[in-house]
Design a protein around this motif. Structure first.
Motif, PDB file in Angstrom:
ATOM      1  N   MET A 234       5.767 -22.532  25.684  1.00  0.00           N
ATOM      2  CA  MET A 234       6.770 -21.990  24.792  1.00  0.00           C
ATOM      3  C   MET A 234       8.008 -21.537  25.573  1.00  0.00           C
ATOM      4  O   MET A 234       9.117 -21.637  25.072  1.00  0.00           O
ATOM      5  CB  MET A 234       6.182 -20.830  23.986  1.00  0.00           C
ATOM      6  N   ASN A 235       7.785 -21.055  26.805  1.00  0.00           N
ATOM      7  CA  ASN A 235       8.925 -20.623  27.617  1.00  0.00           C
ATOM      8  C   ASN A 235       9.839 -21.793  27.968  1.00  0.00           C
ATOM      9  O   ASN A 235      11.054 -21.624  28.018  1.00  0.00           O
ATOM     10  CB  ASN A 235       8.442 -19.929  28.890  1.00  0.00           C
ATOM     11  N   LEU A 236       9.248 -22.960  28.202  1.00  0.00           N
ATOM     12  CA  LEU A 236      10.056 -24.139  28.518  1.00  0.00           C
ATOM     13  C   LEU A 236      10.938 -24.513  27.325  1.00  0.00           C
ATOM     14  O   LEU A 236      12.115 -24.832  27.496  1.00  0.00           O
ATOM     15  CB  LEU A 236       9.158 -25.318  28.902  1.00  0.00           C
ATOM     16  N   TYR A 237      10.375 -24.462  26.130  1.00  0.00           N
ATOM     17  CA  TYR A 237      11.177 -24.754  24.941  1.00  0.00           C
ATOM     18  C   TYR A 237      12.334 -23.766  24.826  1.00  0.00           C
ATOM     19  O   TYR A 237      13.467 -24.154  24.530  1.00  0.00           O
ATOM     20  CB  TYR A 237      10.316 -24.692  23.670  1.00  0.00           C
ATOM     21  N   LYS A 238      12.071 -22.490  25.060  1.00  0.00           N
ATOM     22  CA  LYS A 238      13.126 -21.473  24.995  1.00  0.00           C
ATOM     23  C   LYS A 238      14.215 -21.748  26.018  1.00  0.00           C
ATOM     24  O   LYS A 238      15.399 -21.582  25.736  1.00  0.00           O
ATOM     25  CB  LYS A 238      12.533 -20.084  25.216  1.00  0.00           C
ATOM     26  N   THR A 239      13.813 -22.188  27.217  1.00  0.00           N
ATOM     27  CA  THR A 239      14.780 -22.498  28.274  1.00  0.00           C
ATOM     28  C   THR A 239      15.776 -23.550  27.818  1.00  0.00           C
ATOM     29  O   THR A 239      16.959 -23.486  28.137  1.00  0.00           O
ATOM     30  CB  THR A 239      14.038 -23.005  29.539  1.00  0.00           C
ATOM     31  N   PHE A 240      15.308 -24.523  27.046  1.00  0.00           N
ATOM     32  CA  PHE A 240      16.179 -25.594  26.562  1.00  0.00           C
ATOM     33  C   PHE A 240      16.732 -25.338  25.163  1.00  0.00           C
ATOM     34  O   PHE A 240      17.299 -26.226  24.541  1.00  0.00           O
ATOM     35  CB  PHE A 240      15.424 -26.927  26.597  1.00  0.00           C
ATOM     36  N   GLY A 241      16.537 -24.136  24.656  1.00  0.00           N
ATOM     37  CA  GLY A 241      17.092 -23.783  23.358  1.00  0.00           C
ATOM     38  C   GLY A 241      16.409 -24.460  22.194  1.00  0.00           C
ATOM     39  O   GLY A 241      17.016 -24.675  21.150  1.00  0.00           O
ATOM     40  N   ILE A 242      15.135 -24.802  22.368  1.00  0.00           N
ATOM     41  CA  ILE A 242      14.374 -25.472  21.304  1.00  0.00           C
ATOM     42  C   ILE A 242      13.499 -24.433  20.612  1.00  0.00           C
ATOM     43  O   ILE A 242      12.738 -23.718  21.252  1.00  0.00           O
ATOM     44  CB  ILE A 242      13.504 -26.599  21.876  1.00  0.00           C
ATOM     45  N   GLU A 243      13.630 -24.368  19.309  1.00  0.00           N
ATOM     46  CA  GLU A 243      12.811 -23.433  18.546  1.00  0.00           C
ATOM     47  C   GLU A 243      11.875 -24.225  17.641  1.00  0.00           C
ATOM     48  O   GLU A 243      12.307 -24.963  16.759  1.00  0.00           O
ATOM     49  CB  GLU A 243      13.690 -22.508  17.697  1.00  0.00           C
ATOM     50  N   LEU A 244      10.573 -24.078  17.893  1.00  0.00           N
ATOM     51  CA  LEU A 244       9.576 -24.787  17.096  1.00  0.00           C
ATOM     52  C   LEU A 244       9.219 -23.965  15.866  1.00  0.00           C
ATOM     53  O   LEU A 244       9.089 -22.743  15.944  1.00  0.00           O
ATOM     54  CB  LEU A 244       8.317 -25.042  17.929  1.00  0.00           C
ATOM     55  N   GLN A 245       9.057 -24.644  14.768  1.00  0.00           N
ATOM     56  CA  GLN A 245       8.632 -23.991  13.531  1.00  0.00           C
ATOM     57  C   GLN A 245       7.112 -24.083  13.445  1.00  0.00           C
ATOM     58  O   GLN A 245       6.567 -25.090  13.005  1.00  0.00           O
ATOM     59  CB  GLN A 245       9.290 -24.659  12.310  1.00  0.00           C
ATOM     60  N   ILE A 246       6.426 -23.041  13.893  1.00  0.00           N
ATOM     61  CA  ILE A 246       4.970 -23.033  13.920  1.00  0.00           C
ATOM     62  C   ILE A 246       4.472 -21.909  13.015  1.00  0.00           C
ATOM     63  O   ILE A 246       4.813 -20.746  13.212  1.00  0.00           O
ATOM     64  CB  ILE A 246       4.441 -22.815  15.356  1.00  0.00           C
ATOM     65  N   SER A 247       3.659 -22.284  12.046  1.00  0.00           N
ATOM     66  CA  SER A 247       3.115 -21.279  11.125  1.00  0.00           C
ATOM     67  C   SER A 247       1.976 -20.519  11.807  1.00  0.00           C
ATOM     68  O   SER A 247       1.426 -20.955  12.812  1.00  0.00           O
ATOM     69  CB  SER A 247       2.605 -21.950   9.851  1.00  0.00           C
ATOM     70  N   GLU A 248       1.602 -19.406  11.242  1.00  0.00           N
ATOM     71  CA  GLU A 248       0.479 -18.632  11.777  1.00  0.00           C
ATOM     72  C   GLU A 248      -0.810 -19.445  11.695  1.00  0.00           C
ATOM     73  O   GLU A 248      -1.647 -19.390  12.596  1.00  0.00           O
ATOM     74  CB  GLU A 248       0.329 -17.307  11.026  1.00  0.00           C
ATOM     75  N   ALA A 249      -0.966 -20.222  10.636  1.00  0.00           N
ATOM     76  CA  ALA A 249      -2.144 -21.090  10.498  1.00  0.00           C
ATOM     77  C   ALA A 249      -2.183 -22.121  11.629  1.00  0.00           C
ATOM     78  O   ALA A 249      -3.242 -22.409  12.175  1.00  0.00           O
ATOM     79  CB  ALA A 249      -2.138 -21.786   9.137  1.00  0.00           C
ATOM     80  N   ASP A 250      -1.010 -22.676  11.999  1.00  0.00           N
ATOM     81  CA  ASP A 250      -0.935 -23.621  13.109  1.00  0.00           C
ATOM     82  C   ASP A 250      -1.330 -22.954  14.417  1.00  0.00           C
ATOM     83  O   ASP A 250      -2.051 -23.527  15.236  1.00  0.00           O
ATOM     84  CB  ASP A 250       0.474 -24.196  13.245  1.00  0.00           C
ATOM     85  N   ARG A 251      -0.868 -21.728  14.639  1.00  0.00           N
ATOM     86  CA  ARG A 251      -1.196 -20.997  15.865  1.00  0.00           C
ATOM     87  C   ARG A 251      -2.708 -20.776  15.984  1.00  0.00           C
ATOM     88  O   ARG A 251      -3.285 -20.947  17.052  1.00  0.00           O
ATOM     89  CB  ARG A 251      -0.463 -19.666  15.917  1.00  0.00           C
ATOM     90  N   ILE A 252      -3.327 -20.419  14.887  1.00  0.00           N
ATOM     91  CA  ILE A 252      -4.782 -20.205  14.878  1.00  0.00           C
ATOM     92  C   ILE A 252      -5.503 -21.516  15.160  1.00  0.00           C
ATOM     93  O   ILE A 252      -6.437 -21.570  15.964  1.00  0.00           O
ATOM     94  CB  ILE A 252      -5.235 -19.587  13.534  1.00  0.00           C
ATOM     95  N   LEU A 253      -5.076 -22.581  14.509  1.00  0.00           N
ATOM     96  CA  LEU A 253      -5.674 -23.899  14.700  1.00  0.00           C
ATOM     97  C   LEU A 253      -5.580 -24.339  16.168  1.00  0.00           C
ATOM     98  O   LEU A 253      -6.555 -24.804  16.754  1.00  0.00           O
ATOM     99  CB  LEU A 253      -4.985 -24.923  13.796  1.00  0.00           C
ATOM    100  N   LEU A 254      -4.421 -24.168  16.770  1.00  0.00           N
ATOM    101  CA  LEU A 254      -4.240 -24.541  18.174  1.00  0.00           C
ATOM    102  C   LEU A 254      -5.096 -23.687  19.100  1.00  0.00           C
ATOM    103  O   LEU A 254      -5.669 -24.185  20.061  1.00  0.00           O
ATOM    104  CB  LEU A 254      -2.765 -24.412  18.566  1.00  0.00           C
ATOM    105  N   LYS A 255      -5.199 -22.405  18.812  1.00  0.00           N
ATOM    106  CA  LYS A 255      -5.969 -21.508  19.665  1.00  0.00           C
ATOM    107  C   LYS A 255      -7.465 -21.804  19.589  1.00  0.00           C
ATOM    108  O   LYS A 255      -8.181 -21.731  20.586  1.00  0.00           O
ATOM    109  CB  LYS A 255      -5.707 -20.056  19.276  1.00  0.00           C
TER     110      LYS A 255
END
Length: 92
Positions: free
Chosen positions: A1-22
């Protein structure tokens, strides 16, 4: 996520997506390693890989396809893939 921030990229990730990935992490890492290459400005020192032209190392032998394969390069790649994730590696 830090790399995306470095390049000014903001991902639209829902809380459900975060749980699924984790809860569903990778069990292994699969990768391919075909050849080594170098950077060169001389057109006559290039060889073709799958999709790109890359420089040849004049100190290495080539296989039948003109590829230069370096076992220590494979080892370095495996270390770089394993160290951060600690997952089994499969060469595809």
């Amino acid at each position: 996520m830090n790399l995306y921030k470095t390049f000014g990229i903001e991902l639209q990730i829902s809380e459900a997506d975060r749980i699924l990935l984790k809860e569903n992490t990778c069990d292994f890492i699969g990768f391919s390693y075909y050849m080594t290459s170098v950077v060169s400005l001389k057109e006559d020192s290039l060889t073709e890989g799958n999709l790109v032209k890359v420089g040849k190392n004049k100190h290495l032998e080539e296989n039948a396809w003109g590829w230069q394969i370096v076992p220590v390069g494979l080892r370095i790649l495996m270390n770089r893939l394993y160290d951060p994730y600690q997952q089994p590696l499969f060469i595809l």
